[in-house]
Write an enzyme that holds these catalytic residues in place. Structure first.
Site, PDB file in Angstrom:
ATOM      1  N   HIS A 239      30.530  38.715  20.993  1.00  0.00           N
ATOM      2  CA  HIS A 239      31.476  37.720  20.478  1.00  0.00           C
ATOM      3  C   HIS A 239      32.342  38.303  19.373  1.00  0.00           C
ATOM      4  O   HIS A 239      33.516  37.979  19.249  1.00  0.00           O
ATOM      5  CB  HIS A 239      30.719  36.492  19.955  1.00  0.00           C
ATOM      6  CG  HIS A 239      30.570  35.442  21.011  1.00  0.00           C
ATOM      7  ND1 HIS A 239      29.556  34.537  21.019  1.00  0.00           N
ATOM      8  CD2 HIS A 239      31.330  35.171  22.085  1.00  0.00           C
ATOM      9  CE1 HIS A 239      29.686  33.745  22.063  1.00  0.00           C
ATOM     10  NE2 HIS A 239      30.757  34.118  22.730  1.00  0.00           N
TER      11      HIS A 239
ATOM     12  N   ARG B 295      38.099  31.419  38.221  1.00  0.00           N
ATOM     13  CA  ARG B 295      37.091  31.968  39.137  1.00  0.00           C
ATOM     14  C   ARG B 295      35.742  31.283  38.868  1.00  0.00           C
ATOM     15  O   ARG B 295      35.020  31.680  37.948  1.00  0.00           O
ATOM     16  CB  ARG B 295      36.957  33.473  38.929  1.00  0.00           C
ATOM     17  CG  ARG B 295      38.171  34.294  39.376  1.00  0.00           C
ATOM     18  CD  ARG B 295      37.905  35.784  39.137  1.00  0.00           C
ATOM     19  NE  ARG B 295      38.812  36.641  39.854  1.00  0.00           N
ATOM     20  CZ  ARG B 295      39.847  37.269  39.296  1.00  0.00           C
ATOM     21  NH1 ARG B 295      40.107  37.118  38.017  1.00  0.00           N
ATOM     22  NH2 ARG B 295      40.619  38.074  40.022  1.00  0.00           N
TER      23      ARG B 295
ATOM     24  N   ARG C 194      39.455  27.527  41.633  1.00  0.00           N
ATOM     25  CA  ARG C 194      39.208  28.156  42.940  1.00  0.00           C
ATOM     26  C   ARG C 194      37.771  27.874  43.341  1.00  0.00           C
ATOM     27  O   ARG C 194      36.854  28.050  42.539  1.00  0.00           O
ATOM     28  CB  ARG C 194      39.422  29.664  42.856  1.00  0.00           C
ATOM     29  CG  ARG C 194      39.112  30.320  44.191  1.00  0.00           C
ATOM     30  CD  ARG C 194      39.443  31.775  44.210  1.00  0.00           C
ATOM     31  NE  ARG C 194      38.460  32.560  43.485  1.00  0.00           N
ATOM     32  CZ  ARG C 194      38.532  33.875  43.365  1.00  0.00           C
ATOM     33  NH1 ARG C 194      39.547  34.527  43.917  1.00  0.00           N
ATOM     34  NH2 ARG C 194      37.630  34.540  42.708  1.00  0.00           N
TER      35      ARG C 194
ATOM     36  N   GLU D 144      44.825  36.296  51.182  1.00  0.00           N
ATOM     37  CA  GLU D 144      44.174  37.554  50.802  1.00  0.00           C
ATOM     38  C   GLU D 144      43.839  38.400  52.015  1.00  0.00           C
ATOM     39  O   GLU D 144      43.392  39.532  51.889  1.00  0.00           O
ATOM     40  CB  GLU D 144      42.851  37.279  50.074  1.00  0.00           C
ATOM     41  CG  GLU D 144      42.907  36.206  49.039  1.00  0.00           C
ATOM     42  CD  GLU D 144      41.625  36.086  48.253  1.00  0.00           C
ATOM     43  OE1 GLU D 144      41.407  36.919  47.370  1.00  0.00           O
ATOM     44  OE2 GLU D 144      40.838  35.157  48.528  1.00  0.00           O
TER      45      GLU D 144
ATOM     46  N   ASN E 214      44.459  41.704  45.200  1.00  0.00           N
ATOM     47  CA  ASN E 214      43.286  42.586  45.096  1.00  0.00           C
ATOM     48  C   ASN E 214      42.621  42.707  46.467  1.00  0.00           C
ATOM     49  O   ASN E 214      42.280  43.797  46.922  1.00  0.00           O
ATOM     50  CB  ASN E 214      42.274  42.032  44.090  1.00  0.00           C
ATOM     51  CG  ASN E 214      42.901  41.751  42.740  1.00  0.00           C
ATOM     52  OD1 ASN E 214      43.981  42.249  42.461  1.00  0.00           O
ATOM     53  ND2 ASN E 214      42.252  40.958  41.919  1.00  0.00           N
ATOM     54  N   ASP E 215      42.449  41.563  47.104  1.00  0.00           N
ATOM     55  CA  ASP E 215      41.835  41.601  48.430  1.00  0.00           C
ATOM     56  C   ASP E 215      42.852  41.919  49.520  1.00  0.00           C
ATOM     57  O   ASP E 215      42.537  42.622  50.475  1.00  0.00           O
ATOM     58  CB  ASP E 215      41.145  40.264  48.736  1.00  0.00           C
ATOM     59  CG  ASP E 215      39.757  40.221  48.127  1.00  0.00           C
ATOM     60  OD1 ASP E 215      39.035  41.226  48.254  1.00  0.00           O
ATOM     61  OD2 ASP E 215      39.413  39.209  47.506  1.00  0.00           O
TER      62      ASP E 215
ATOM     63  N   ARG F 196      37.519  47.876  47.688  1.00  0.00           N
ATOM     64  CA  ARG F 196      38.031  47.854  46.317  1.00  0.00           C
ATOM     65  C   ARG F 196      37.004  48.257  45.272  1.00  0.00           C
ATOM     66  O   ARG F 196      37.348  48.497  44.125  1.00  0.00           O
ATOM     67  CB  ARG F 196      38.644  46.479  45.987  1.00  0.00           C
ATOM     68  CG  ARG F 196      37.672  45.334  45.959  1.00  0.00           C
ATOM     69  CD  ARG F 196      38.387  43.992  45.933  1.00  0.00           C
ATOM     70  NE  ARG F 196      38.412  43.393  44.609  1.00  0.00           N
ATOM     71  CZ  ARG F 196      38.704  42.123  44.366  1.00  0.00           C
ATOM     72  NH1 ARG F 196      39.038  41.317  45.374  1.00  0.00           N
ATOM     73  NH2 ARG F 196      38.700  41.634  43.168  1.00  0.00           N
TER      74      ARG F 196
ATOM     75  N   CYS G 232      48.198  35.904  42.173  1.00  0.00           N
ATOM     76  CA  CYS G 232      47.184  35.932  41.118  1.00  0.00           C
ATOM     77  C   CYS G 232      46.358  37.210  41.149  1.00  0.00           C
ATOM     78  O   CYS G 232      45.409  37.345  40.393  1.00  0.00           O
ATOM     79  CB  CYS G 232      46.285  34.701  41.207  1.00  0.00           C
ATOM     80  SG  CYS G 232      45.388  34.579  42.748  1.00  0.00           S
TER      81      CYS G 232
END
Ligand code: PEP
Ligand code: MG
Length: 579
Positions: free
Chosen positions: A195, A302, A338, A439, A462-463, A473, A510
């Site tokens: 933290h 996510r 999501r 994706e 990304n995908d 990946r 995204c």
């Protein structure tokens, strides 16, 4: 000769200043037997110490001005909550009674037991939550031992502009030191996900942690350089190095203050195209960072992170509570939740399919495929998201869609859950937008079909890149092949943007590509208007948007899209970014 100390850089930035060594000294604790008739007095002594710790933390929180550009009181609140947690307060009382031992020893025993649980966790973020326990425990121990920290607090004038060197710093101390104007800090212990580190990042304060040892040769009052970006503390430097670092610091400060000034400005191109800049979030800290960067909302939340590192599955109520808490932090900004993207590299201990090792997990039962197969896992999440939509602007987003059949199935299920909620008398927004991630190449190639049936699309590069170029990946061996500029990738992205435009359905991106300013103009030229990026990239992307006149480079972007040769694409992109 220059002394260089290495640690983990937790934030970017260079600080140059005089050393302030904050010596706290280790707290040594011994066991002492307590006669039976004094056990309750010992319990009362422990409870008094907890109460004093609580008062100390409250007074630190109250001394931080409301204008502080970050929600740092949250970190102090976490420690205050720990003081209400029976694991830290009731358990030591039990130990004092059972073992008839002193409060310090009971607290240490409980701390060690909790530390072991945290050490065994796989998730590095959760593992570092042990630091928070240590900070709270040390505070109570110091009170029990009569080493009350507040009596040793240095005055603000001694601290202003210094670089604090310490064995460790709690988030509360970090917040106060920032308020007192320190230039940066280095600590011997701590990890980049603690933290304290998260706070330093949020405050934009140069800091390194985990240096293990800071030699006593580095004396109070001597000048040092803290190069947080490279995880280095430099002492005894020559004039030339100092001069060079001063120049670099000036340049960097200029850039940072330019970016900070953009917070309240709209993301509009020079030719008047308004862009929506949304943030990608996983943890609560990201939500705070998104707000600080003045994001227009959350473009990707996510949710799978809620399911990881635990042996059970969060039920509908727990999920609803979590979504509402994030929404409260967002204060009315829209959020795109999501649905679960478990499977492949994102594992969950309680996942129904976790015993089954897929031969090719990225192509296996993941995301929406897993959810459709295990309705018991999916329905409570759909119910929780829909119920959250009654309380604020929520959008639901489905990952990894690949076919019309899958889309039908998921839309039918959502409708079914809506009816069920209505029967149960539970509130939800009947018009909550439902969107999908593009994706999978098959989805990009048939984006029109998804655009017709959904309220929005979001391109997960990304995908999409992983599947288009057949590159795992998470496999280091093939990272060099991961190429957002591959003509196939660019053309698929363009198809999705065009399909959205034709159906008048908003299209966002995204994946990481959206947050890299190198690609911002290219994406603007392709017609992208919604970007969802990590909060730390948001202002850089905004700066690029504000310096772009799309009409000046549309033709050049068309040339890039028509090009096949990677070198020609790279050189056109560099021309595009220099306009
Ligand atoms: C993506 O694939 O681009 C994406 C944003 O989703 P994730 O990284 O969570 O798979
Ligand atoms: Mg993805």
């Amino acid at each position: 000769m220059t002394i260089t100390i290495y640690g983990s850089g937790v934030s970017r930035g260079i600080a140059i200043g005089k050393v302030y060594r904050l010596e706290r000294g280790e707290v040594e604790v011994y066991e002492a037997a307590i006669p039976r008739h004094l056990v309750e007095d010992e319990v009362a002594r422990f409870q008094r110490a907890v109460e004093i710790a609580r008062q100390q933390l409250r007074s630190i929180r109250d001394s931080i001005p409301g204008s502080t550009p970050v929600d740092i009181t949250d970190f102090i609140d976490t420690h205050l909550l720990m003081l209400d947690d029976s694991l830290l307060t009731a358990a030591p009382v039990e130990l004092i009674r059972q073992r008839q031992c002193n409060a310090e020893w009971a607290l240490k025993a409980q701390r060690d037991a909790l530390a072991q649980v945290f050490d065994e966790m796989d998730d590095p973020y959760l593992r570092t939550r042990k630091d928070d326990i240590d900070h709270v425990v040390t505070r109570i121990q110091r009170i029990l031992l009569g080493l009350d920290a507040s009596s040793e607090e240095p005055a603000a004038e001694q601290l202003r502009g210094t670089i604090v060197l310490a064995h460790d710093l709690t988030p509360a101390e970090t917040a106060l030191l920032h308020h007192q104007g320190i230039a940066g800090f280095a600590t011997e212990s701590g990890g980049p996900l603690s933290h304290t580190s998260i706070l330093a990042r949020s405050l934009g304060m140069p800091a390194i942690v985990g240096t293990h040892l800071i030699p006593q040769q580095i004396r109070d009052g001597s000048t040092v350089i803290l190069d947080a970006g490279h995880g280095m503390l430099l002492a005894d430097v020559d004039d030339a190095t100092l001069k060079d670092y001063r120049r670099r610091r000036r340049k960097e400060q200029k850039r940072r203050s330019e970016l900070n000034r953009l917070k309240d400005q709209p993301a509009v191109t020079l030719d008047g195209i308004g862009i929506r800049l949304l943030a990608n979030v996983e943890l609560r800290e990201d939500v705070l960072a998104a707000r600080r960067a003045a994001a227009d909302g959350i473009g990707l939340y996510r949710t799978e992170f809620l399911f990881m590192n635990r042996s059970d599955i969060p039920d509908e109520e727990e999920q609803l509570k979590q979504y509402l808490s994030v929404m409260k932090t967002l204060k009315g900004l829209p959020i795109t939740i999501r649905t679960l993207d478990l499977g492949s590299d994102k594992e969950c201990g309680a996942e129904p399919a976790s015993e089954h090792i897929a031969p090719n997990p990225a192509l296996g039962l993941r995301a929406i495929r897993l959810c459709l197969k295990y309705a018991d896992l999916f329905r409570p999440q759909l119910r929780a998201i829909l119920r959250a939509s009654a309380r604020g602007p929520v959008r639901l987003m489905i990952p990894m869609l690949s076919s019309a059949r899958e889309l039908n199935e998921v839309l039918t299920l959502i409708e079914d859950v809506r009816q069920e909620l209505a029967r149960d008398g539970l509130a939800f927004d009947p018009d909550m937008p439902v969107g999908g991630m593009i994706e999978v190449p098959a989805a990009a190639l048939s984006a029109g079909l998804f655009a017709k049936r959904l309220d929005f699309l979001s391109i997960g590069t990304n995908d999409l890149i992983q599947y288009t170029l057949a590159i795992d990946r998470v496999d280091d061996e093939v990272t060099y092949l991961y190429d957002p500029l591959h003509p196939a990738v660019l053309r698929l992205i363009k198809m999705v943007i065009d399909a959205g435009r034709q159906q008048q359905v908003p299209v966002a991106m995204c994946g990481e590509m959206a947050g890299d300013p190198v690609y911002t103009r290219l994406l603007l030229g392709m017609g992208l208007t919604d970007f969802s990026v990590h909060p730390t990239s948001l202002l850089e992307v905004k700066a690029t948007i504000q310096h772009s006149r799309v009409s000046d480079f549309r033709d050049l972007v068309d040339d890039i899209l028509a090009e096949d040769d990677p070198e020609a694409i790279a050189s056109l992109l560099s021309r595009l970014n220099q306009i």
